[in-house]
Design an enzyme around this catalytic site. Structure first.
Site, mmCIF file in Angstrom:
data_model
loop_
_atom_site.group_PDB
_atom_site.id
_atom_site.type_symbol
_atom_site.label_atom_id
_atom_site.label_comp_id
_atom_site.label_asym_id
_atom_site.label_seq_id
_atom_site.Cartn_x
_atom_site.Cartn_y
_atom_site.Cartn_z
ATOM 1 N N THR A 1 0.805 -1.216 0.000
ATOM 2 C CA THR A 1 0.000 0.000 0.000
ATOM 3 C C THR A 1 0.839 1.266 0.000
ATOM 4 O O THR A 1 0.473 2.262 -0.632
ATOM 5 C CB THR A 1 -0.931 0.002 1.233
ATOM 6 O OG1 THR A 1 -1.779 -1.146 1.182
ATOM 7 C CG2 THR A 1 -1.790 1.243 1.276
ATOM 8 N N ASP B 1 2.071 -8.026 -4.505
ATOM 9 C CA ASP B 1 1.114 -7.923 -3.406
ATOM 10 C C ASP B 1 1.615 -8.824 -2.290
ATOM 11 O O ASP B 1 2.035 -9.957 -2.528
ATOM 12 C CB ASP B 1 -0.273 -8.381 -3.876
ATOM 13 C CG ASP B 1 -1.344 -8.134 -2.830
ATOM 14 O OD1 ASP B 1 -1.306 -8.814 -1.777
ATOM 15 O OD2 ASP B 1 -2.227 -7.291 -3.060
ATOM 16 N N SER B 2 1.566 -8.343 -1.047
ATOM 17 C CA SER B 2 2.157 -9.129 0.030
ATOM 18 C C SER B 2 1.445 -10.460 0.242
ATOM 19 O O SER B 2 2.018 -11.389 0.824
ATOM 20 C CB SER B 2 2.179 -8.322 1.337
ATOM 21 O OG SER B 2 0.876 -8.095 1.824
ATOM 22 N N THR C 1 1.728 -5.062 4.380
ATOM 23 C CA THR C 1 1.653 -5.387 5.804
ATOM 24 C C THR C 1 1.206 -6.815 6.084
ATOM 25 O O THR C 1 1.531 -7.368 7.137
ATOM 26 C CB THR C 1 0.698 -4.425 6.525
ATOM 27 O OG1 THR C 1 -0.611 -4.516 5.938
ATOM 28 C CG2 THR C 1 1.198 -2.994 6.425
ATOM 29 N N CYS D 1 -1.855 -17.985 22.076
ATOM 30 C CA CYS D 1 -2.008 -16.695 22.751
ATOM 31 C C CYS D 1 -1.084 -15.654 22.136
ATOM 32 O O CYS D 1 0.031 -15.968 21.718
ATOM 33 C CB CYS D 1 -1.692 -16.829 24.235
ATOM 34 S SG CYS D 1 -2.789 -17.965 25.117
#
Length: 351
Positions: free
Chosen positions: A21, A65-66, A97, A288
């Site tokens: 982006t 594109d990631s 990202t 977690c």
């Protein structure tokens, strides 16, 4: 690819644009987002001209594109860094990202004896739109990548992610939000630096090389025969067997509950033992966001340990995936493999 110079003969950085982006600009006619020419980066981010360093740029062609990132991209990035390593003081990689934490983790293991910053950054909004976070992320990444201590050494000679005013160790980071500017978090390690009025470095956690003159070593040939099994209520024997005992799988990351717990049902443990007997590497990593695996606390975790499952300690899934890709490619005997698996190679676990 060609390197495009922008400044004089000062301290130098190489900016590598893979896609994402941050490198998009809105077309004034169609209003669609299109990648802009990174040779014109000064026009988009004039603040960069205020840095006392030379910034050259490389753009992947085509940009990626990631979501489409794969091992060939990591090999290409490592090769570009290796090829240009002696010519630059640091490297900033612009990356989408979605898979940035995976790429930063893998690169940390591929680059051994690193003495220069390799900093990933990107943005949630394109760099050419109002309220973009791209400019601030890029400016902070550039400033940190060019910073040196009193001895002339890089302040942060690690593979990092710079996002939302914080610098994280790449292999301790995960993406936690698709909408917030603070999109990344390092749940088990404090930031290496924070950008406010000044950039404050957390020197107590930054890893410095024992030999600043050691040559960079690049590890190629990643072995990606690794799967991830997320343990969940209602998981079936067929699913567990297909993933753990699959003929093309050499290692499996078990995403377990809490401190490393999984079902204690006989069928589950039987499949785990079968996979271990087949020579599969099984590693326990918690689902977690924060915390560590300790298979000695509860009976269910201890049972996994007795079956031959290794602890991933407080590793992220992204980091363990990259670590296994790397270790499996080394052709190590079992004892040597297990020793490195349980060791902190690039600061990826708290040991």
């Amino acid at each position: 690819m060609t390197v495009q110079g922008k400044y004089g003969n000062r301290a130098s950085l190489l900016l590598i644009y893979t896609g994402g982006t941050i490198g998009m600009k809105q077309d004034p006619v169609t209003q669609t987002l299109k990648p802009f020419n990174f040779s014109q980066i000064l026009e988009e981010v004039p603040e960069l001209s205020k840095f006392a360093c030379r910034i050259d740029s490389i753009s992947f062609n085509p940009i990626i594109d990631s979501s489409d990132i794969e091992p060939s991209v990591w090999e290409k990035l490592a090769d570009e860094i290796g090829k240009n390593y002696d010519s630059y003081d640091g490297f900033v990689i612009l990356h989408g990202t979605d898979t940035m934490a995976y790429s930063a983790s893998v690169l940390s293991f591929m680059l051994e004896n690193l003495t220069k910053p390799v900093i990933f950054t990107g943005s949630q909004l394109p760099i050419g739109v109002p309220r973009t976070d791209g400019k601030e992320n890029l400016v902070s990444a550039i400033e940190i990548a060019s910073s040196k201590d009193a001895d002339g050494h890089a302040c942060v000679p690690e593979v990092c992610i710079c996002f939302g005013n914080k610098l994280y160790r790449g292999n301790r980071t995960c993406k936690v939000s698709s909408e917030e500017f603070n999109a990344f978090r390092s749940p088990n390690l404090p930031p290496l630096a924070e950008a406010g009025i000044v950039i404050r470095y957390n020197n107590s956690v930054i890893i410095k090389p024992s030999d600043w003159d050691a040559p960079l070593k690049i590890h190629h040939g990643l072995d990606t025969r690794v799967s991830i099994l997320k343990i969940h209520p209602g998981i079936t024997p067929q699913v567990v067997r297909n993933i753990l005992c699959g003929p093309e799988t050499r290692a499996v990351i078990l995403e377990t509950y809490g401190s490393g717990n999984a079902p204690s049902k006989p069928w589950f443990l039987e499949i785990v033992r079968e996979a271990v007997a087949m020579g599969k590497v099984l590693v326990n990593v918690t689902q977690c966001l924060a915390g560590s695996v300790d298979m000695g606390i509860y009976a269910n975790g201890r049972t996994l340990m007795d079956c031959g499952v290794s602890s991933g300690f407080d590793s992220t899934v992204e980091s363990m995936l990259g670590k296994l890709f790397h270790l499996l490619s080394l052709g190590l005997p079992e004892e040597g493999f297990q020793e490195l698996l349980c060791s902190s190679l690039r600061g990826e676990i708290s040991k």
